[in-house]
Write an enzyme that holds these catalytic residues in place. Structure first.
Site, PDB file in Angstrom:
ATOM      1  N   ARG A 142     -18.702  26.121  -5.757  1.00 39.52           N
ATOM      2  CA  ARG A 142     -17.495  25.305  -5.562  1.00 39.52           C
ATOM      3  C   ARG A 142     -17.987  23.946  -5.064  1.00 39.52           C
ATOM      4  O   ARG A 142     -18.285  23.073  -5.863  1.00 39.52           O
ATOM      5  CB  ARG A 142     -16.538  25.957  -4.567  1.00 39.52           C
ATOM      6  CG  ARG A 142     -16.076  27.360  -5.001  1.00 39.52           C
ATOM      7  CD  ARG A 142     -15.068  27.935  -4.010  1.00 39.52           C
ATOM      8  NE  ARG A 142     -15.530  27.779  -2.631  1.00 39.52           N
ATOM      9  CZ  ARG A 142     -14.851  28.134  -1.556  1.00 39.52           C
ATOM     10  NH1 ARG A 142     -13.642  28.651  -1.683  1.00 39.52           N
ATOM     11  NH2 ARG A 142     -15.342  27.979  -0.358  1.00 39.52           N
ATOM     12  N   TYR A 194      17.277  43.930  -6.544  1.00 34.43           N
ATOM     13  CA  TYR A 194      17.100  43.291  -7.852  1.00 34.43           C
ATOM     14  C   TYR A 194      16.320  44.215  -8.780  1.00 34.43           C
ATOM     15  O   TYR A 194      15.328  44.816  -8.382  1.00 34.43           O
ATOM     16  CB  TYR A 194      16.337  41.973  -7.709  1.00 34.43           C
ATOM     17  CG  TYR A 194      17.177  40.861  -7.128  1.00 34.43           C
ATOM     18  CD1 TYR A 194      18.207  40.287  -7.873  1.00 34.43           C
ATOM     19  CD2 TYR A 194      16.955  40.396  -5.839  1.00 34.43           C
ATOM     20  CE1 TYR A 194      18.990  39.269  -7.348  1.00 34.43           C
ATOM     21  CE2 TYR A 194      17.712  39.373  -5.305  1.00 34.43           C
ATOM     22  CZ  TYR A 194      18.734  38.811  -6.066  1.00 34.43           C
ATOM     23  OH  TYR A 194      19.494  37.813  -5.540  1.00 34.43           O
ATOM     24  N   MET A 213      14.754  37.204  -1.460  1.00 37.96           N
ATOM     25  CA  MET A 213      14.436  36.005  -0.691  1.00 37.96           C
ATOM     26  C   MET A 213      14.708  36.221   0.803  1.00 37.96           C
ATOM     27  O   MET A 213      13.948  35.760   1.658  1.00 37.96           O
ATOM     28  CB  MET A 213      15.244  34.811  -1.203  1.00 37.96           C
ATOM     29  CG  MET A 213      14.846  33.505  -0.530  1.00 37.96           C
ATOM     30  SD  MET A 213      15.833  32.097  -1.035  1.00 37.96           S
ATOM     31  CE  MET A 213      15.185  31.763  -2.654  1.00 37.96           C
ATOM     32  N   LYS A 244      -7.784  25.418  10.340  1.00 38.96           N
ATOM     33  CA  LYS A 244      -7.224  24.763   9.146  1.00 38.96           C
ATOM     34  C   LYS A 244      -5.915  25.453   8.747  1.00 38.96           C
ATOM     35  O   LYS A 244      -5.608  26.553   9.235  1.00 38.96           O
ATOM     36  CB  LYS A 244      -8.230  24.841   7.996  1.00 38.96           C
ATOM     37  CG  LYS A 244      -8.517  26.258   7.519  1.00 38.96           C
ATOM     38  CD  LYS A 244      -9.613  26.289   6.466  1.00 38.96           C
ATOM     39  CE  LYS A 244      -9.938  27.720   6.088  1.00 38.96           C
ATOM     40  NZ  LYS A 244     -11.103  27.814   5.180  1.00 38.96           N
TER      41      LYS A 244
HETATM   42  C1  LIG Z   1     -11.946  28.666   6.089  1.00 34.28           C
HETATM   43  C2  LIG Z   1     -13.372  28.481   6.313  1.00 34.28           C
HETATM   44  C3  LIG Z   1     -14.068  29.289   7.219  1.00 34.28           C
HETATM   45  C4  LIG Z   1     -13.435  30.462   7.924  1.00 34.28           C
HETATM   46  O1  LIG Z   1     -13.455  31.587   7.083  1.00 34.28           O
HETATM   47  P1  LIG Z   1     -12.899  33.008   7.582  1.00 34.28           P
HETATM   48  O2  LIG Z   1     -13.108  33.906   6.431  1.00 34.28           O
HETATM   49  O3  LIG Z   1     -11.446  32.806   7.874  1.00 34.28           O
HETATM   50  O4  LIG Z   1     -13.670  33.360   8.797  1.00 34.28           O
HETATM   51  C5  LIG Z   1     -15.398  29.005   7.453  1.00 34.28           C
HETATM   52  N1  LIG Z   1     -16.012  27.999   6.805  1.00 34.28           N
HETATM   53  C6  LIG Z   1     -15.389  27.211   5.923  1.00 34.28           C
HETATM   54  C7  LIG Z   1     -16.135  26.130   5.236  1.00 34.28           C
HETATM   55  C8  LIG Z   1     -14.052  27.427   5.640  1.00 34.28           C
HETATM   56  O5  LIG Z   1     -13.433  26.633   4.746  1.00 34.28           O
END
Ligand SMILES: *Cc1c(COP(=O)(O)O)cnc(C)c1O
Length: 374
Positions: free
Chosen positions: A131, A261, A309, A35
């Site tokens: 969640r 800065y 930046m 992802k």
């Molecule tokens: C992102 C995610 C993972 C992976 O988590 P990591 O901590 O990067 O191993 C696993 N399950 C779900 C549902 C996620 O959204």
């Protein structure tokens, strides 16, 4: 000519980390989590690197999954938030994507859908993160409705753990096990942290481990999911992303000169500093304070003053080390690397900047050129 900043993505390192995950997983299959553009590494790049190794890919973005299908990736694909609108279910059917179903609203849509094929689904249960996920008291009726649905082939039970905490997953695991008691269904619960720390998360459920899946993400990219407990090196993980650049100027400061800065760094005596072509516009964390580790010419030193930046200043004083041969054009390693170039775990930079390597990788900016090595 382009700016010297560059992100190198090492696919051999990605495969090495995947093999480490496999070792921990035993008979359990692995969703390689890609992802968020594979945590900034490039979803297509990572999927290509793991093409022959991955059991399946898990991601949030339906468009990316479809792109992978069209490029010929025929792995199982898990969509971690499922569908947002009912009409997207046709895409899940057309492209053989497995939705995570986390709400009764989604179950209503599944039951109403008229799909050409039945979909395997993951039913997400809330084991305590509050969640997404079905609550314990709603599970039985949800399962009944799904069993009667024409849109569903198989159900896998999943949950997500807050497994990076020192306290571990004990309480959530007890709650999840109670929810799934007696259900003859496969289970998917372990992210990187649970996979590495809690083998009991893999053996969960009544079916043999071969039926279950884990979901490692960050460990595939070579960072530790719990850097305060164990470093990536302790876990035998290797950085996949190396962010490097060059010194574009070297300056001599007098005692009292201020840097950057806000003038937050004040030279305590005459000293040399370097200016690096990298800033928060490249994805480097702006909150990294003076003292954040950085490698110049393979040697460890520290950042000075605020991150701009496009620029970061670094300490080339004699107190920081022997930087006398270093000058403009020399290589700077922001994070990653290997034994030859020098190694600077992203986790160390993240700890200094008050963030996590996940966020730094995801923030890698478009203007940084990417080089993929196989
Ligand atoms: C992102 C995610 C993972 C992976 O988590 P990591 O901590 O990067 O191993 C696993 N399950 C779900 C549902 C996620 O959204």
């Amino acid at each position: 000519m382009s700016r010297p900043i560059n992100a190198r993505i090492d696919l051999a390192a990605l495969r090495h980390n995947h093999a480490v995950a496999k070792k921990y997983a035993g008979d359990v299959s692995l969703w390689s989590v890609i992802k968020a553009n594979a945590y900034g590494h490039g979803a297509l790049v990572a999927a290509t690197g793991l093409r022959h190794a991955a059991d399946g890919f898990a991601l949030i973005e339906i468009e990316t999954a479809i792109e992978l299908r069209e490029l010929g990736f025929n792995h199982p694909m898990l969509i971690l938030e499922g569908f947002y609108r009912p009409d997207e279910l046709n895409l899940f059917a057309e492209y053989q994507l497995t939705p995570v179903i986390h709400s009764e609203r989604q179950i209503d849509a599944l039951i109403a859908a008229r799909l050409p094929v039945r979909l395997p689904i993951y039913l997400k249960l809330d084991s305590g993160m509050h969640r997404l996920g079905i609550d314990a008291n709603a599970l039985a009726s949800c399962l009944q409705r799904l069993e009667r649905s024409q849109a569903v082939s198989t159900v896998t039970l999943m949950t997500h753990f807050n497994a990076d905490e020192v306290n571990g997953i004990g309480e959530q695991l007890v709650r999840f096990n109670k929810m799934i008691e007696g259900l003859q269904l496969p289970v998917s619960i372990a992210n990187s942290a649970a996979l590495l720390r809690f083998p009991e998360a893999l053996q969960c459920g009544v079916l043999p481990a071969q039926a279950n899946w884990a979901r490692p993400g960050i460990m595939l990219y070579g960072s530790s999911p719990f850097p305060a407990l164990k470093s990536a090196a302790d876990l035998e993980l290797t950085p996949v992303m190396t962010l490097s650049s060059e010194l574009i100027a070297v300056k001599a400061l007098k005692s009292g000169d201020r840097v950057g800065y806000g003038g937050h760094f004040i030279a305590p005596k005459s000293m040399r500093i370097g200016v690096v072509a990298c800033g928060y516009g490249d994805g480097y964390p702006r909150h990294a304070p003076t003292g954040t580790p950085i490698l110049v010419g393979g040697k460890r030193t520290r950042t000075l003053g605020r991150v701009s930046m496009d620029k970061i200043c670094v300490d080339l004083s004699d107190d920081a080390g022997d930087f006398s041969p270093v000058g403009a054009g020399d290589t700077v390693l922001l994070w990653g690397g290997n034994e030859k170039t020098g190694l600077l775990p992203a986790d160390e930079v993240a700890a200094s900047a008050g963030t996590i390597s996940y966020e730094m990788f995801c923030a890698l900016a478009n203007r940084v050129s990417v080089e993929v090595v196989d």
